[in-house]
Scaffold this motif. Structure first.
Motif, PDB file in Angstrom:
ATOM      1  N   LEU A 144      55.097  32.752  53.167  1.00 22.41           N
ATOM      2  CA  LEU A 144      54.203  33.808  52.675  1.00 22.41           C
ATOM      3  C   LEU A 144      53.006  33.204  51.933  1.00 22.41           C
ATOM      4  N   TYR A 145      53.165  31.974  51.412  1.00 19.52           N
ATOM      5  CA  TYR A 145      52.091  31.325  50.661  1.00 19.52           C
ATOM      6  C   TYR A 145      51.202  30.454  51.559  1.00 19.52           C
ATOM      7  N   ASP A 146      51.491  30.444  52.879  1.00 21.27           N
ATOM      8  CA  ASP A 146      50.758  29.502  53.738  1.00 21.27           C
ATOM      9  C   ASP A 146      49.243  29.683  53.677  1.00 21.27           C
ATOM     10  N   LYS A 163      56.501  15.749  45.149  1.00 20.60           N
ATOM     11  CA  LYS A 163      55.069  15.879  44.883  1.00 20.60           C
ATOM     12  C   LYS A 163      54.853  16.863  43.729  1.00 20.60           C
ATOM     13  N   TRP A 164      55.528  18.018  43.834  1.00 16.46           N
ATOM     14  CA  TRP A 164      55.379  19.017  42.773  1.00 16.46           C
ATOM     15  C   TRP A 164      55.839  18.448  41.432  1.00 16.46           C
ATOM     16  N   PHE A 165      57.005  17.779  41.463  1.00 16.78           N
ATOM     17  CA  PHE A 165      57.591  17.265  40.221  1.00 16.78           C
ATOM     18  C   PHE A 165      56.631  16.284  39.538  1.00 16.78           C
ATOM     19  N   ARG A 167      53.365  15.953  40.005  1.00 21.75           N
ATOM     20  CA  ARG A 167      52.127  16.627  39.575  1.00 21.75           C
ATOM     21  C   ARG A 167      52.374  17.426  38.297  1.00 21.75           C
ATOM     22  N   ARG A 168      53.519  18.101  38.272  1.00 20.26           N
ATOM     23  CA  ARG A 168      53.818  18.932  37.105  1.00 20.26           C
ATOM     24  C   ARG A 168      53.894  18.045  35.859  1.00 20.26           C
ATOM     25  N   LYS A 169      54.556  16.879  35.999  1.00 21.48           N
ATOM     26  CA  LYS A 169      54.693  15.955  34.876  1.00 21.48           C
ATOM     27  C   LYS A 169      53.308  15.471  34.425  1.00 21.48           C
ATOM     28  N   PHE A 343      41.371  29.040  40.788  1.00 19.18           N
ATOM     29  CA  PHE A 343      41.850  30.341  41.248  1.00 19.18           C
ATOM     30  C   PHE A 343      42.818  30.946  40.243  1.00 19.18           C
ATOM     31  N   GLU A 344      43.909  30.188  39.941  1.00 13.68           N
ATOM     32  CA  GLU A 344      44.936  30.716  39.028  1.00 13.68           C
ATOM     33  C   GLU A 344      44.351  31.013  37.649  1.00 13.68           C
ATOM     34  N   GLY A 345      43.358  30.215  37.285  1.00 14.25           N
ATOM     35  CA  GLY A 345      42.829  30.302  35.930  1.00 14.25           C
ATOM     36  C   GLY A 345      41.794  31.386  35.719  1.00 14.25           C
ATOM     37  N   ASP A 347      41.372  34.398  38.293  1.00 13.40           N
ATOM     38  CA  ASP A 347      41.710  35.648  38.963  1.00 13.40           C
ATOM     39  C   ASP A 347      42.800  36.393  38.174  1.00 13.40           C
ATOM     40  N   THR A 348      43.758  35.636  37.659  1.00 10.77           N
ATOM     41  CA  THR A 348      44.869  36.236  36.899  1.00 10.77           C
ATOM     42  C   THR A 348      44.382  36.771  35.544  1.00 10.77           C
ATOM     43  N   THR A 349      43.644  35.932  34.821  1.00 15.35           N
ATOM     44  CA  THR A 349      43.255  36.346  33.465  1.00 15.35           C
ATOM     45  C   THR A 349      42.296  37.539  33.512  1.00 15.35           C
ATOM     46  N   ALA A 414      57.750  34.253  44.893  1.00 17.69           N
ATOM     47  CA  ALA A 414      58.665  34.108  46.045  1.00 17.69           C
ATOM     48  C   ALA A 414      59.166  32.675  46.184  1.00 17.69           C
ATOM     49  N   ARG A 415      60.334  32.549  46.738  1.00 19.78           N
ATOM     50  CA  ARG A 415      60.930  31.237  47.005  1.00 19.78           C
ATOM     51  C   ARG A 415      61.629  31.284  48.353  1.00 19.78           C
ATOM     52  N   VAL A 416      61.726  30.111  48.999  1.00 23.97           N
ATOM     53  CA  VAL A 416      62.640  30.021  50.131  1.00 23.97           C
ATOM     54  C   VAL A 416      63.758  29.109  49.662  1.00 23.97           C
ATOM     55  N   PRO A 483      61.741  26.177  35.432  1.00 24.76           N
ATOM     56  CA  PRO A 483      60.957  24.956  35.678  1.00 24.76           C
ATOM     57  C   PRO A 483      59.613  25.207  36.349  1.00 24.76           C
ATOM     58  N   ARG A 484      59.489  26.321  37.088  1.00 19.58           N
ATOM     59  CA  ARG A 484      58.222  26.561  37.802  1.00 19.58           C
ATOM     60  C   ARG A 484      57.432  27.682  37.154  1.00 19.58           C
ATOM     61  N   ASN A 485      57.532  27.776  35.851  1.00 20.72           N
ATOM     62  CA  ASN A 485      56.786  28.850  35.187  1.00 20.72           C
ATOM     63  C   ASN A 485      55.294  28.513  35.171  1.00 20.72           C
ATOM     64  N   CYS A 486      54.509  29.445  34.631  1.00 25.69           N
ATOM     65  CA  CYS A 486      53.053  29.255  34.628  1.00 25.69           C
ATOM     66  C   CYS A 486      52.667  28.178  33.622  1.00 25.69           C
ATOM     67  N   ILE A 487      51.992  27.161  34.113  1.00 28.85           N
ATOM     68  CA  ILE A 487      51.593  26.056  33.233  1.00 28.85           C
ATOM     69  C   ILE A 487      50.441  26.496  32.320  1.00 28.85           C
TER      70      ILE A 487
HETATM   71  C1  HEM Z   1      47.442  36.342  32.565  1.00 29.94           C
HETATM   72  C2  HEM Z   1      47.259  35.237  33.207  1.00 29.94           C
HETATM   73  C3  HEM Z   1      48.266  34.554  34.087  1.00 29.94           C
HETATM   74  C4  HEM Z   1      49.400  35.050  34.660  1.00 29.94           C
HETATM   75  C5  HEM Z   1      49.969  36.460  34.581  1.00 29.94           C
HETATM   76  C6  HEM Z   1      50.007  33.972  35.412  1.00 29.94           C
HETATM   77  C7  HEM Z   1      51.196  34.064  36.117  1.00 29.94           C
HETATM   78  C8  HEM Z   1      51.766  33.034  36.817  1.00 29.94           C
HETATM   79  C9  HEM Z   1      53.000  33.130  37.550  1.00 29.94           C
HETATM   80  C10 HEM Z   1      53.854  34.392  37.684  1.00 29.94           C
HETATM   81  C11 HEM Z   1      53.238  31.925  38.112  1.00 29.94           C
HETATM   82  C12 HEM Z   1      54.408  31.565  39.021  1.00 29.94           C
HETATM   83  C13 HEM Z   1      53.953  31.802  40.443  1.00 29.94           C
HETATM   84  C14 HEM Z   1      55.020  31.512  41.453  1.00 29.94           C
HETATM   85  O1  HEM Z   1      56.028  30.874  41.177  1.00 29.94           O
HETATM   86  O2  HEM Z   1      54.805  31.956  42.589  1.00 29.94           O
HETATM   87  C15 HEM Z   1      52.160  31.055  37.746  1.00 29.94           C
HETATM   88  C16 HEM Z   1      52.042  29.745  38.132  1.00 29.94           C
HETATM   89  C17 HEM Z   1      50.963  28.958  37.842  1.00 29.94           C
HETATM   90  N1  HEM Z   1      49.901  29.280  37.032  1.00 29.94           N
HETATM   91 FE1  HEM Z   1      49.622  31.005  36.049  1.00 29.94          FE
HETATM   92  N2  HEM Z   1      49.220  32.871  35.291  1.00 29.94           N
HETATM   93  C18 HEM Z   1      48.158  33.170  34.474  1.00 29.94           C
HETATM   94  C19 HEM Z   1      47.159  32.324  34.071  1.00 29.94           C
HETATM   95  C20 HEM Z   1      47.029  31.015  34.452  1.00 29.94           C
HETATM   96  C21 HEM Z   1      45.984  30.131  34.008  1.00 29.94           C
HETATM   97  C22 HEM Z   1      44.897  30.508  33.006  1.00 29.94           C
HETATM   98  C23 HEM Z   1      46.165  28.953  34.661  1.00 29.94           C
HETATM   99  C24 HEM Z   1      45.367  27.690  34.587  1.00 29.94           C
HETATM  100  C25 HEM Z   1      44.368  27.467  33.795  1.00 29.94           C
HETATM  101  C26 HEM Z   1      47.340  29.089  35.497  1.00 29.94           C
HETATM  102  C27 HEM Z   1      47.842  28.112  36.328  1.00 29.94           C
HETATM  103  C28 HEM Z   1      49.028  28.224  37.026  1.00 29.94           C
HETATM  104  C29 HEM Z   1      49.550  27.163  37.875  1.00 29.94           C
HETATM  105  C30 HEM Z   1      48.888  25.843  38.175  1.00 29.94           C
HETATM  106  C31 HEM Z   1      50.768  27.621  38.372  1.00 29.94           C
HETATM  107  C32 HEM Z   1      51.736  26.876  39.266  1.00 29.94           C
HETATM  108  C33 HEM Z   1      52.775  26.200  38.366  1.00 29.94           C
HETATM  109  C34 HEM Z   1      53.843  25.455  39.127  1.00 29.94           C
HETATM  110  O3  HEM Z   1      54.232  25.884  40.212  1.00 29.94           O
HETATM  111  O4  HEM Z   1      54.327  24.455  38.590  1.00 29.94           O
HETATM  112  N3  HEM Z   1      47.839  30.349  35.343  1.00 29.94           N
HETATM  113  N4  HEM Z   1      51.275  31.757  36.953  1.00 29.94           N
END
Ligand code: HEM
Length: 541
Positions: A144-146, A163-165, A167-169, A343-345, A347-349, A414-416, A483-487
């Protein structure tokens, strides 16, 4: 068996595809194969024996999961024939299905949806999401993430295994407390620009969402790439528009399996549009990285040394570039991490801030409490908030969290499964087989009536310490958990508090389209209804 589950026989295509996927080495990205593809490595005899065993096991397990509650499914098409085409109606449908199958009749916390011939197990209560989120074995992202991966590359969000481990470290240090403190100046500077722009909108209804997005983009570009893109001043609009459109297309791709068929994907025009937008956004990041590299090289050696000994005011990209040699990162490795954070930094915020403003604009009593708190901390001063000030904004933080509970910016995790996983549902242990795609819906886990007094209402007091202490931590997972929470969660909360403190110090906000007129729209991240946005009326305080 649930009445609608497809029979085993028509599902044999899926099983074959599943088996192809499960014989892939699980911890090796380079060998990853997509469900349905023939694995690149030729299996030897031992692998064939294992394959037969997995096939047997999977069929046995499939029979078990087929008993999970879920909407009626037909062979091959699964439940897709019932999917509402209209995005808004689709979200209603998902909500109804979640209530019907995940919450009732037995509060099972688990449901089964067939996406075409692929079974997807939905976990929607704290008890059932916990084992998966805590697992360090099951961290792989499904197909689904492809499309996300095609766009931002195989960075922290999408990679798996070693690779993930690694990078995460490596990247954890880039979110160190000192680094975040260094970003405070940028958060505040951009927030001030944002409220100055809003000043011109006083008294008239307007959609605040595009303004928030531009502000969040300027923040992430400056903190992640050390670059000013000045989106708030109308520059680099194309990047913002491209990201918005890419997420819409990916959402359609995830929802409609017919788009997974390449000729249809391209004939629909979406494939070409997607490729063009991906190219444009990737080129944008590549150029910024190249420019930044050149600037850093021009720096005097002493200055470079000074920068390498202090993390203060250093952009994420600078930190990555300083680790490039030691960690053997190619330019493309850096590009994918920067794209991931870009993107994550933002679109989410931006969604999270938009929803928080939208909620507070609907509840004047809660907004008044935010105003009181801000007045107490800042008085009449127009100064920028310090990290110390932010700590005192306890009520504002409750509102931000409550908004993330009601409208989690990331609506799907999501996870597989790389390993079989046993999950207890309503007193019964259910074995989820390796290879299965499992989706966690924070939206549902965070509406658990056993954990929240007023489940369906925006009620910041849910985050009073005594209420938090009473409930299961996995009933609040907007940033995922384990372990895979939002960094970036601390980054996100610090940014939100800074910007919202500026907004509510300066204005009183009224929401024009309250819930349920406006409804969330899950385009990878949760957005407002496209045609309404977050329309508000602001008054100067
Ligand atoms: C309100 C804002 C945010 C929310 C609700 C949020 C939520 C999440 C969630 C639910 C995940 C897990 C996704 C998954 O496992 O499929 C995640 C992962 C991640 N988030 Fe956030 N995020 C936010 C902001 C940010 C920001 C500001 C950054 C970076 C500056 C960021 C970077 C990341 C990264 C790199 C991952 C992947 C972590 C990993 O797999 O080790 N996020 N986020």
């Amino acid at each position: 068996m649930s009445p609608g589950a497809p029979s085993i026989v028509p599902a044999c295509h899926f099983i074959r595809a599943h088996i192809a996927s499960t014989i892939c080495p699980v911890n090796d990205d380079s060998e990853k194969c997509i469900v349905g593809e023939i694995p690149r490595r030729r299996p030897h005899v031992a692998a064939e024996v294992e394959l037969v065993e997995r096939r047997r096991k999977f069929i046995v397990h499939l029979k078990i999961i087929r008993d999970l509650p879920g909407p009626r499914a037909l062979p091959l098409v699964g439940c897709v024939y019932q999917f509402k085409l209209n995005a808004e109606e689709f979200t209603y449908q998902m909500e109804i299905w979640t209530r019907r199958y995940v919450y009732t009749p037995k509060i099972s916390g688990m449901g089964l949806i067939w996406l075409g011939p692929f079974p997807i197990v939905l976990l929607g209560l704290s008890d059932t999401v916990r084992p998966l989120l805590e697992s360090s074995a099951n961290i792989r992202k499904p197909t689904l993430y492809d499309k996300v991966q095609e766009w931002i590359g195989n960075g922290l969000l999408t990679s798996t295994g070693e690779k993930w481990f690694n990078r995460r470290k490596m990247l954890t240090s880039t979110f160190h407390f000192n680094v975040l403190q260094g970003y405070q100046e940028t958060f505040s500077k951009q927030a001030e620009i944002f409220v100055e722009i809003l000043e011109k909108k006083v008294g008239e209804p307007f959609d605040v969402f595009p303004y928030i997005k531009r502000c969040a983009l300027d923040i992430i570009c400056e903190t992640a790439m050390g670059t000013q893109v000045n989106a708030q001043f109308g520059q680099n609009e194309q990047y913002v528009a491209a990201v918005a459109r890419i997420t819409q297309i990916i959402w359609e791709f995830q929802r409609f399996p017919h788009l997974w068929i390449k000729p249809i994907w391209y004939l629909s025009g979406k494939g070409f549009e997607f490729n063009r937008l991906v190219q444009a956004t990737n080129d944008f990041t590549r150029k910024v990285i190249a420019d930044r590299k050149a600037t850093l090289q021009e720096l005097h050696e002493d200055e470079a040394h000074e920068n390498s000994t202090t993390n203060k005011k250093k952009a994420f990209l600078d930190l990555l570039l300083s680790m490039q040699q030691e960690n053997q990162l190619s330019d493309e490795d850096i590009r994918e991490e920067v794209d991931t954070f870009m993107f994550e930094g933002h679109d989410t915020t931006s969604s999270a801030m938009g929803f928080a403003i939208w909620f507070l604009g609907q509840y004047p009593d809660y907004q008044a409490k935010v105003h009181e708190e801000l007045d107490r901390v800042f008085g009449n001063s127009n100064r920028s908030p310090t990290p110390e000030d932010l700590k005192q904004l306890v009520y504002l933080e409750k509102c931000i969290k409550e908004s993330l509970r009601m409208m989690p910016a990331v609506p799907m995790i999501a996870r597989v499964l790389d390993e079989d996983m046993e999950i207890e549902s309503n007193g019964t242990k259910v074995l989820l087989p390796q290879g299965l795609t499992v989706v966690i819906a924070p939206f549902s886990a965070q509406r658990d009536f056993r954990s929240y007094e007023r489940v369906e209402s925006f009620y910041p007091e849910h985050f009073d310490p005594e209420n938090i202490a009473k409930r299961n931590a996995f009933s609040f997972i907007p940033f995922s958990a384990g372990p895979r929470n939002c960094i970036g969660q601390k980054f996100a909360i610090q940014e939100e508090k800074t910007i919202l403190s500026w907004v509510f110090r300066r204005f009183t906000v009224e929401t024009v389209h309250p819930f349920p007129i406006n409804r969330p729209n899950p385009e990878i991240t949760l957005k407002p209804k496209r045609e309404l946005g977050f329309t508000i009326i602001i008054k100067k305080r």
